[in-house]
Design a protein around this motif. Structure first.
Motif, PDB file in Angstrom:
ATOM      1  N   ARG A  44       0.826  -1.209   0.000  1.00 26.34           N
ATOM      2  CA  ARG A  44       0.000   0.000   0.000  1.00 26.34           C
ATOM      3  C   ARG A  44       0.860   1.258   0.000  1.00 26.34           C
ATOM      4  N   ALA A  45       1.989   1.240   0.697  1.00 27.95           N
ATOM      5  CA  ALA A  45       2.896   2.390   0.714  1.00 27.95           C
ATOM      6  C   ALA A  45       3.498   2.623  -0.667  1.00 27.95           C
ATOM      7  N   LEU A  46       3.874   1.546  -1.343  1.00 27.91           N
ATOM      8  CA  LEU A  46       4.436   1.678  -2.688  1.00 27.91           C
ATOM      9  C   LEU A  46       3.374   2.159  -3.677  1.00 27.91           C
ATOM     10  N   VAL A  47       2.150   1.667  -3.552  1.00 25.72           N
ATOM     11  CA  VAL A  47       1.046   2.133  -4.406  1.00 25.72           C
ATOM     12  C   VAL A  47       0.825   3.623  -4.181  1.00 25.72           C
ATOM     13  N   PHE A  48       0.897   4.074  -2.941  1.00 24.85           N
ATOM     14  CA  PHE A  48       0.738   5.490  -2.627  1.00 24.85           C
ATOM     15  C   PHE A  48       1.805   6.321  -3.343  1.00 24.85           C
ATOM     16  N   CYS A  49       3.054   5.865  -3.320  1.00 20.60           N
ATOM     17  CA  CYS A  49       4.142   6.584  -3.992  1.00 20.60           C
ATOM     18  C   CYS A  49       3.919   6.626  -5.503  1.00 20.60           C
ATOM     19  N   ILE A  50       3.473   5.522  -6.070  1.00 20.04           N
ATOM     20  CA  ILE A  50       3.201   5.482  -7.509  1.00 20.04           C
ATOM     21  C   ILE A  50       2.062   6.433  -7.858  1.00 20.04           C
ATOM     22  N   GLU A  51       1.034   6.472  -7.016  1.00 22.06           N
ATOM     23  CA  GLU A  51      -0.090   7.384  -7.259  1.00 22.06           C
ATOM     24  C   GLU A  51       0.374   8.844  -7.178  1.00 22.06           C
ATOM     25  N   LEU A  52       1.291   9.159  -6.276  1.00 22.06           N
ATOM     26  CA  LEU A  52       1.855  10.510  -6.230  1.00 22.06           C
ATOM     27  C   LEU A  52       2.563  10.834  -7.541  1.00 22.06           C
ATOM     28  N   TYR A  53       3.353   9.896  -8.035  1.00 18.55           N
ATOM     29  CA  TYR A  53       4.045  10.079  -9.313  1.00 18.55           C
ATOM     30  C   TYR A  53       3.026  10.309 -10.438  1.00 18.55           C
ATOM     31  N   ARG A  54       1.981   9.471 -10.476  1.00 24.52           N
ATOM     32  CA  ARG A  54       0.978   9.573 -11.541  1.00 24.52           C
ATOM     33  C   ARG A  54       0.212  10.888 -11.467  1.00 24.52           C
ATOM     34  N   THR A  55       0.053  11.452 -10.278  1.00 18.39           N
ATOM     35  CA  THR A  55      -0.698  12.691 -10.108  1.00 18.39           C
ATOM     36  C   THR A  55       0.146  13.925 -10.381  1.00 18.39           C
ATOM     37  N   TYR A  56       1.379  13.940  -9.908  1.00 17.73           N
ATOM     38  CA  TYR A  56       2.176  15.166  -9.950  1.00 17.73           C
ATOM     39  C   TYR A  56       3.299  15.179 -10.982  1.00 17.73           C
ATOM     40  N   ARG A  83      -1.413  -4.661  -6.022  1.00 18.34           N
ATOM     41  CA  ARG A  83      -2.713  -4.933  -5.399  1.00 18.34           C
ATOM     42  C   ARG A  83      -3.127  -6.389  -5.559  1.00 18.34           C
ATOM     43  N   LYS A  84      -2.849  -6.978  -6.706  1.00 18.38           N
ATOM     44  CA  LYS A  84      -3.265  -8.358  -6.963  1.00 18.38           C
ATOM     45  C   LYS A  84      -2.324  -9.390  -6.365  1.00 18.38           C
ATOM     46  N   ARG A  85      -1.017  -9.124  -6.435  1.00 19.09           N
ATOM     47  CA  ARG A  85      -0.038 -10.155  -6.107  1.00 19.09           C
ATOM     48  C   ARG A  85       0.773  -9.895  -4.855  1.00 19.09           C
ATOM     49  N   GLY A  86       0.592  -8.713  -4.220  1.00 25.66           N
ATOM     50  CA  GLY A  86       1.323  -8.423  -2.996  1.00 25.66           C
ATOM     51  C   GLY A  86       2.653  -7.747  -3.265  1.00 25.66           C
ATOM     52  N   PHE A  87       3.355  -7.425  -2.192  1.00 23.07           N
ATOM     53  CA  PHE A  87       4.573  -6.627  -2.285  1.00 23.07           C
ATOM     54  C   PHE A  87       5.704  -7.342  -3.016  1.00 23.07           C
ATOM     55  N   THR A 105       6.324  -6.408  -6.821  1.00 22.16           N
ATOM     56  CA  THR A 105       7.548  -5.654  -7.082  1.00 22.16           C
ATOM     57  C   THR A 105       8.402  -6.368  -8.128  1.00 22.16           C
ATOM     58  N   ALA A 106       8.515  -7.678  -8.024  1.00 26.67           N
ATOM     59  CA  ALA A 106       9.298  -8.443  -9.005  1.00 26.67           C
ATOM     60  C   ALA A 106       8.701  -8.312 -10.403  1.00 26.67           C
ATOM     61  N   LEU A 107       7.380  -8.433 -10.511  1.00 24.60           N
ATOM     62  CA  LEU A 107       6.723  -8.275 -11.809  1.00 24.60           C
ATOM     63  C   LEU A 107       6.949  -6.873 -12.372  1.00 24.60           C
ATOM     64  N   THR A 108       6.900  -5.876 -11.510  1.00 23.90           N
ATOM     65  CA  THR A 108       7.105  -4.497 -11.938  1.00 23.90           C
ATOM     66  C   THR A 108       8.535  -4.277 -12.428  1.00 23.90           C
ATOM     67  N   VAL A 109       9.506  -4.835 -11.740  1.00 26.78           N
ATOM     68  CA  VAL A 109      10.910  -4.694 -12.162  1.00 26.78           C
ATOM     69  C   VAL A 109      11.106  -5.338 -13.537  1.00 26.78           C
ATOM     70  N   VAL A 110      10.534  -6.521 -13.737  1.00 26.61           N
ATOM     71  CA  VAL A 110      10.649  -7.181 -15.043  1.00 26.61           C
ATOM     72  C   VAL A 110      10.003  -6.320 -16.115  1.00 26.61           C
ATOM     73  N   ARG A 111       8.847  -5.764 -15.801  1.00 27.23           N
ATOM     74  CA  ARG A 111       8.163  -4.898 -16.778  1.00 27.23           C
ATOM     75  C   ARG A 111       9.007  -3.669 -17.105  1.00 27.23           C
ATOM     76  N   LEU A 112       9.604  -3.039 -16.105  1.00 28.56           N
ATOM     77  CA  LEU A 112      10.443  -1.863 -16.346  1.00 28.56           C
ATOM     78  C   LEU A 112      11.688  -2.209 -17.159  1.00 28.56           C
ATOM     79  N   LEU A 113      12.207  -3.414 -16.984  1.00 30.61           N
ATOM     80  CA  LEU A 113      13.356  -3.847 -17.781  1.00 30.61           C
ATOM     81  C   LEU A 113      12.986  -4.019 -19.253  1.00 30.61           C
ATOM     82  N   LYS A 114      11.704  -4.239 -19.523  1.00 30.54           N
ATOM     83  CA  LYS A 114      11.247  -4.350 -20.909  1.00 30.54           C
ATOM     84  C   LYS A 114      11.171  -2.987 -21.600  1.00 30.54           C
ATOM     85  N   CYS A 115      11.240  -1.913 -20.834  1.00 29.47           N
ATOM     86  CA  CYS A 115      11.181  -0.565 -21.419  1.00 29.47           C
ATOM     87  C   CYS A 115      12.517  -0.223 -22.047  1.00 29.47           C
TER      88      CYS A 115
END
Length: 94
Positions: free
Chosen positions: A17-29, A53-57, A61-71
């Protein structure tokens, strides 16, 4: 006993939830001030929030890192949803 169980779930989900909050700040500002460059659907930030939200911290986080590496320039982008949890079969052999 349900109170301790719900308290444990709240504590366990706090990092996600803390990481989602940080991402939402990024998406907003931050994100609105930049040109859209994400080649993926959903965007990387949407993907991260959904994965957390679906898979937990840890898994999120691991799925997100893999996705960012695809960028990278060599990856074509496109539709890349958060993978569903694999459901292990309870059948041993039939």
């Amino acid at each position: 006993m349900t109170t301790s169980h719900s308290t444990w779930n709240a504590i366990r989900s706090a990092p996600a939830r803390a990481l989602v909050f940080c991402i939402e700040l990024y998406r907003t500002y931050v994100s609105p001030t930049r040109m859209p460059t994400c080649r993926f659907v959903p965007t990387c930030s949407e993907y991260a929030v959904e994965a957390l939200r679906k898979r937990g911290f840890v898994v999120g986080t691991a799925l997100t890192v893999v996705r960012l590496l695809k960028c990278a320039p060599w990856h074509p982008g496109g539709w890349d949803p958060v993978p569903e949890r694999s459901h292990r079969s309870s059948h041993v052999g039939t």
